[in-house]
Design a protein around this motif. Structure first.
Motif, PDB file in Angstrom:
ATOM      1  N   ARG A  66       0.814  -1.194   0.000  1.00 58.74           N
ATOM      2  CA  ARG A  66       0.000   0.000   0.000  1.00 58.74           C
ATOM      3  C   ARG A  66       0.860   1.261   0.000  1.00 58.74           C
ATOM      4  N   GLU A 130       4.663  -8.479  13.633  1.00 60.90           N
ATOM      5  CA  GLU A 130       3.730  -7.390  13.913  1.00 60.90           C
ATOM      6  C   GLU A 130       4.414  -6.222  14.652  1.00 60.90           C
ATOM      7  N   THR A 180      -2.545  -4.999  19.603  1.00 65.73           N
ATOM      8  CA  THR A 180      -2.291  -4.920  18.163  1.00 65.73           C
ATOM      9  C   THR A 180      -1.950  -3.477  17.802  1.00 65.73           C
ATOM     10  N   ARG A 183      -3.806   1.345  13.226  1.00 64.75           N
ATOM     11  CA  ARG A 183      -3.570   1.655  11.822  1.00 64.75           C
ATOM     12  C   ARG A 183      -2.629   2.845  11.636  1.00 64.75           C
ATOM     13  N   ALA A 210      -1.530 -12.344  10.767  1.00 63.13           N
ATOM     14  CA  ALA A 210      -2.466 -11.572   9.951  1.00 63.13           C
ATOM     15  C   ALA A 210      -2.151 -10.081   9.956  1.00 63.13           C
ATOM     16  N   VAL A 211      -1.678  -9.558  11.081  1.00 68.19           N
ATOM     17  CA  VAL A 211      -1.424  -8.113  11.142  1.00 68.19           C
ATOM     18  C   VAL A 211      -0.313  -7.733  10.163  1.00 68.19           C
ATOM     19  N   ARG A 214      -1.673  -8.211   6.534  1.00 71.06           N
ATOM     20  CA  ARG A 214      -2.628  -7.186   6.105  1.00 71.06           C
ATOM     21  C   ARG A 214      -1.935  -5.850   5.871  1.00 71.06           C
ATOM     22  N   ASN A 215      -0.932  -5.556   6.669  1.00 69.33           N
ATOM     23  CA  ASN A 215      -0.225  -4.289   6.488  1.00 69.33           C
ATOM     24  C   ASN A 215       0.654  -4.299   5.245  1.00 69.33           C
ATOM     25  N   ALA A 218      -2.070  -4.920   2.261  1.00 72.80           N
ATOM     26  CA  ALA A 218      -3.278  -4.079   2.216  1.00 72.80           C
ATOM     27  C   ALA A 218      -4.504  -4.904   1.831  1.00 72.80           C
ATOM     28  N   ASN A 220      -7.594  -6.979   3.646  1.00 68.56           N
ATOM     29  CA  ASN A 220      -8.239  -7.276   4.923  1.00 68.56           C
ATOM     30  C   ASN A 220      -8.944  -8.621   4.811  1.00 68.56           C
ATOM     31  N   ALA A 221      -8.157  -9.685   4.946  1.00 72.16           N
ATOM     32  CA  ALA A 221      -8.714 -11.027   4.760  1.00 72.16           C
ATOM     33  C   ALA A 221      -8.286 -11.914   5.921  1.00 72.16           C
TER      34      ALA A 221
END
Ligand code: SF4
Length: 286
Positions: A66, A130, A180, A183, A210-211, A214-215, A218, A220-221
């Motif tokens: 992203r 993370e 966590t 954002r 996942a963190v 997802r970062n 980008a 969100n799954a």
């Protein structure tokens, strides 16, 4: 950028990301001729239409990282490490640039020190977690607690040593109570991770949990959708020369595996996929 509303900024970030996917990295700013940003706003309206987005050419990479809306014009500024041939020296420059960072609120929420990253600056394989926990915060090194021990075992099982890979996190300061990272914290800190990745140029990045996934992606799954495949990954906001980017795989965070050891077999499958790609010979399953 402060004169644009958040929706406009997000849409601009999307557009810049799209240009990055096309291999376009240099931008200049044209002053609007009429009302401020009118032309841009028109394009943004177009981008907000799903059917028009669908008409964009097929992307060469399934996923790229992203471009943060706060940093979309960072491409204008050459990074101080650019042009340094030695990745170790380039990493030192990034660390220096980070300084005693106070860019996000994690700096005042009890961190003892910044946990920059550790390992081989020439690594083919990079692990991204993370954020630092208590042990990491105390020692200034990522993955040194119990989860770190398990990560070491995973690395060994892949036929490698910890010193041969590079390990870093999305955020470099410990979130209080191991919560966590939020954002805004990830968005503020991750450009430094992107620069580290661009300097190291690994062949494969493994997102731990996942963190991190997802970062970096980008997307969100849930983990069930993120795992089991490679993504094409190119760090955003940095020039990459001839480097074609890395393959990115997602597996469980070692801390999760400590809580649910039944998932180790699944993690091992993820690592085997990476090993096959890198031509590594296994030692023993985790
Ligand atoms: S988490 Fe990153 S951006 Fe936030 S204070 Fe620490 S080093 Fe700076």
């Amino acid at each position: 950028m402060s004169q644009f509303d958040p929706q406009l900024r997000r849409a601009l970030a999307e557009r810049v990301r799209y240009y990055h996917e096309l291999g376009i990295y240099d931008f200049y700013r044209r002053e609007p001729q009429n009302s401020a940003g009118a032309e841009v706003a028109e394009n943004v309206e177009d981008l907000s239409q799903p059917e028009l987005r669908e008409e964009m050419p097929a992307r060469k990479s399934a996923v790229v990282s992203r471009v943060e809306d706060e940093n979309i014009f960072e491409v204008l500024t050459p990074k101080p490490e650019q042009g340094l041939a030695d990745p170790a020296a380039a990493l030192s420059v990034i660390r220096e640039d980070l300084g005693d960072c106070t860019r996000c609120k994690l700096h005042k929420q009890g961190r003892k020190q910044i946990v920059f990253g550790v390992g081989n600056p020439h690594a083919d394989l990079m692990f991204v977690g993370e954020g630092p926990g208590a042990d990491e915060d105390a020692q200034g090194e990522p993955f040194v607690g119990r989860a770190g021990q398990l990560l070491n075992n995973m690395i060994k099982a892949m036929g490698l040593l910890r010193e041969e890979v590079y390990i870093a996190n999305v955020v470099k300061c410990r979130p209080p109570g191991n919560r966590t990272p939020e954002r805004d914290e990830c968005e503020t800190c991750s450009p430094f991770l992107m620069r580290q990745i661009a300097v190291i140029k690994p062949k494969v990045i493994v997102a731990l949990g996942a963190v991190a996934a997802r970062n970096l992606l980008a997307i969100n799954a849930p983990m069930s959708e993120l795992r089991g495949r490679f993504y094409d990954f190119m760090p955003s906001g940095v020039r990459n020369g001839d480097w074609q980017g890395a393959k990115l795989a997602v597996t469980y965070h070692p801390a999760f595996l400590l809580r649910d050891p039944r998932q180790k077999g699944e993690a091992w499958k993820d690592l085997q996929m990476v090993m096959k790609y890198l031509g590594l010979k296994p030692r023993q399953p985790v």
